[in-house]
Each structure stands twice: as structure tokens, then as C-alpha cells.
Design an enzyme around this catalytic site. Structure first.
Site, PDB file in Angstrom:
ATOM      1  N   ASP A 123      11.764 -11.747  19.128  1.00 16.04           N
ATOM      2  CA  ASP A 123      10.332 -11.898  19.421  1.00 16.04           C
ATOM      3  C   ASP A 123      10.107 -11.548  20.883  1.00 16.04           C
ATOM      4  OD1 ASP A 123       7.744 -13.530  18.066  1.00 16.04           O
ATOM      5  OD2 ASP A 123       7.730 -13.325  20.241  1.00 16.04           O
TER       6      ASP A 123
ATOM      7  N   CYS B 143      -5.820 -11.320  13.240  1.00 12.75           N
ATOM      8  CA  CYS B 143      -5.915 -12.743  13.563  1.00 12.75           C
ATOM      9  C   CYS B 143      -6.859 -12.940  14.736  1.00 12.75           C
ATOM     10  CB  CYS B 143      -4.536 -13.325  13.846  1.00 12.75           C
ATOM     11  SG  CYS B 143      -3.696 -12.590  15.234  1.00 12.75           S
TER      12      CYS B 143
ATOM     13  N   CYS C 278       7.196   8.790  -3.316  1.00  5.23           N
ATOM     14  CA  CYS C 278       7.064   7.896  -2.157  1.00  5.23           C
ATOM     15  C   CYS C 278       7.773   8.552  -0.966  1.00  5.23           C
ATOM     16  CB  CYS C 278       7.687   6.530  -2.460  1.00  5.23           C
ATOM     17  SG  CYS C 278       7.890   5.484  -1.005  1.00  5.23           S
TER      18      CYS C 278
HETATM   19 ZN   LIG Z   1       8.907   3.676  -1.937  1.00  2.00          ZN
END
Ligand SMILES: [Zn+2]
Length: 349
Positions: A55, A189, A248
């Protein structure tokens, strides 16, 4: 001897064998905010062997409404989230190896962070605790390229989503959502808020998928997309069994556009605050002690083992925070160009 996992090993879905698998597992958690803190706590209590927490941010007061591992002191001290989380988690289960890394994950370092380079200690699973759509497409690229499962989770407002991806078997993120949303297309957010119980539910759904993957029970993993709106009492699953697409871009054509765009430097506006992050090109290590001395002439400086912070004196009401990996967060502006110029002036290009 009392076994701390007794109530978990009683579950036939886990048992002693599952528990042993959990304790041998390595998990990479990307992002330690609303989702990440809940996920980290559940996995550490469940007894995963190794949890690496990546993070880039520090704890702020507005995080405390939903980010369960942090307290007021963390916010007051501006502690890095990964470090504050690791400290708290270490007290919960000291048998888990926790590696906090205060770095910005990007295309240039993600394979290293996932232990995919030689001798790296390959992760068994990547968990999505990020709030960035682009980072999720990057996680998806790495997952598909290396056959490493990951668990997608997102929440904003009252809504949440979850999906587990186990390449090459299941559909991947790009099979379902071919491209990331454009800037400003979706609420964030910042604009819509986040409801803490939604984050906890999404993270718990992610934790279930994660533990199934780690104990090797693949039967019901990655078979649906969960979509929920808790204020409307709505929880819906959409089957994704037939959603895997030959065309894809990621898992069909194996073109890893997000991973391969190893951009030089980058600036990012930070969600929820009037701040910009500037990340330098390539791998950088900053001598924080030296930098603290240098910045002393610009304003009051505060140094911790992980960062240097400087409140600029004069007309500009700006706060600079510099991390060991060379990242700068400029607080008090949303202007990327201005942030870049501040980087050049105070840190050096
Ligand atoms: Zn895929």
C-alpha cells in the site's frame, strides 16, 4: 496443546489438510484500505503462512470509518497503512509472516512483488484491495500471464462487486469487462462515499473465495460475478461459466496491454483528497535522511523510517510527503503539472 484453529479445522471444507495448506500459502494483498484491512484480518486470523501487504498511502482520519485495522493514533501520526496494518496483525497472529511494503504497485514492479521473478517466493494468490480500475486490469494481466489466481473486489456507495479469477479455467476480468471505465465515468469513493458494511461484505466474499483457492477447493470458484446493493437488500449472482471469450484481449489473445505499458513516470490524483502523487521513472531508492536535511530549508520537516514530510513555508499551503521509493504526494493541490514541477524543484527530477 490447544489449537487456535480448532473451530476452523472442524469444518469439513477445511479440516487439518486445508489448514496445513493455508499455513503454507503466500498471499499478495494489493491495497490496504476498506477492503484490504478486512481481508488481511480474516486471512491472518485464518492462519495463512505469508501475507505481503502493498500500500502506498498513509492513514488519515477519514479512513477510520471503514478501515478496521487503524486507529486515531495511526491517523495522527500519518503512519503508512501497510506498516500500521502489519503491527496490528502481528498482535492478532504472530505465527503469520507479514511483509508490509510502502510502495506504489505498477507495471514495472508487480511481477517482482508477486514473487514471479527468479528466486522470488511466488505468491499463490493475489487479492484486490485497491480502489483503482487500472490497477485491477494490471492484476488481471499478471494473473492470466502467469496462471496465478486473483480475487476482484470493489465497492462504492452502497454497491459492491466480487469475482474470483482462476486462469486458465475461468473467465477473466476482461472477458466480463473488456475495458476499464473512462475517467469520470463511474462514481468514486470521493464523489459517492463508501458504506462500511458494504466493504466488509465484499471483503468477506473475497475472503471466502481466497480460502477456497488456498485449500484447493476449486469446485465453486469463479463461477459467478457477485453484485450487491445492501441498502436495497439486493444480492445478485450472475453466472460467468460461459463468459470466457476466445477474443478476450487478455486470456484469449494473450495481449497484456496494462502490464506491457511500463510507462516512465506517472502522476495520479488521489481519490478523496486534494492531492496528487508523482511517481518517478524506474526503480528509485531515496536516502530519506539526506532528503530531510535538504528540505529543511523549505519548511518544517518530519522524518520517520518510511517517509519524510515537509510543510512548505510561504504563500503555498502545500504539504509534501516523500517515500523511500521516490514517490511524492503533494497535498493541497489537484493539479498534476504543479505537482510535477514541485517534484522537480524540491526532490529533483
Ligand atoms: Zn479473459
Amino acid at each position: 496443546m490447544t489449537d487456535r484453529y480448532h473451530r476452523q479445522t472442524l469444518l469439513p471444507q477445511i479440516g487439518k489438510i486445508g489448514q496445513a495448506r493455508l499455513s503454507a500459502a503466500r498471499v499478495l494483498l494489493v491495497g490496504c484500505g476498506a477492503l484490504g484491512t478486512v481481508l488481511a484480518e480474516q486471512l491472518v486470523r485464518a492462519g495463512v503462512g505469508n501475507l505481503r501487504i502493498v500500500d502506498r498511502d498513509v492513514v488519515e482520519l477519514t479512513n477510520l470509518q471503514r478501515q478496521v485495522l487503524f486507529d486515531e493514533n495511526d491517523a495522527k501520526e500519518g503512519r503508512p497503512k501497510a506498516v500500521a496494518a502489519a503491527k496490528r496483525l502481528g498482535g492478532i497472529n504472530s505465527s503469520v509472516t507479514i511483509e508490509p511494503l510502502v510502495v506504489d504497485l505498477h507495471a514495472g514492479n508487480i511481477e517482482e512483488l508477486a514473487g514471479l521473478e527468479a528466486g522470488g517466493g511466488r505468491a499463490d494468490l493475489i487479492l484486490d484491495g485497491t480502489d483503482s480500475a487500472e490497477t485491477r486490469y494490471l492484476l488481471n494481466d499478471v494473473s492470466v500471464k502467469h496462471g496465478l489466481p486473483w480475487v476482484y473486489g470493489a465497492c462504492v456507495g452502497m454497491e459492491g462487486r466480487m469475482m474470483a479469477i482462476r486462469p486458465p479455467t475461468t473467465a477473466c476480468l476482461r472477458c466480463i469487462f473488456p475495458s476499464p471505465p473512462g475517467p469520470g465515468e463511474l462514481p468514486t469513493c470521493d464523489t459517492a462515499g463508501v458504506f462500511s458494511p458494504v466493504a466488509a461484505v465484499v471483503a468477506s466474499l473475497q475472503a471466502v473465495a481466497a480460502i477456497k483457492l488456498l485449500v484447493g477447493d476449486y469446485e465453486s470458484v469463479g463461477q459467478e460475478l457477485f453484485v450487491l446493493d445492501l441498502w436495497k437488500n439486493r444480492l445478485r449472482t450472475t453466472p460467468t461459466l460461459d463468459a470466457k471469450r476466445g477474443d478476450c484481449v487478455a486470456c484469449g489473445l494473450r495481449k497484456f496491454e496494462f502490464l506491457d505499458s511500463r510507462t516512465a513516470s506517472a502522476t495520479t490524483s488521489l481519490c478523496g483528497r486534494n492531492a496528487v502523487q508523482v511517481r518517478p521513472a524506474g526503480r528509485v531508492m531515496v536516502d530519506l535522511m539526506l532528503l530531510a536535511e535538504k528540505l529543511g530549508s523549505a519548511g518544517p520537516v518530519e522524518r520517520t523510517p518510511h517517509l519524510v514530510r515537509c510543510q512548505l513555508q510561504g504563500a503555498e499551503d502545500l504539504q509534501l510527503t516523500v517515500f523511500g521509493d521516490g514517490r511524492l504526494i503533494v497535498q493541497g493541490t489537484g493539479d498534476s503539472d504543479r505537482a510535477r514541477s514541485i517534484y522537480a524543484r524540491y526532490i529533483g527530477a
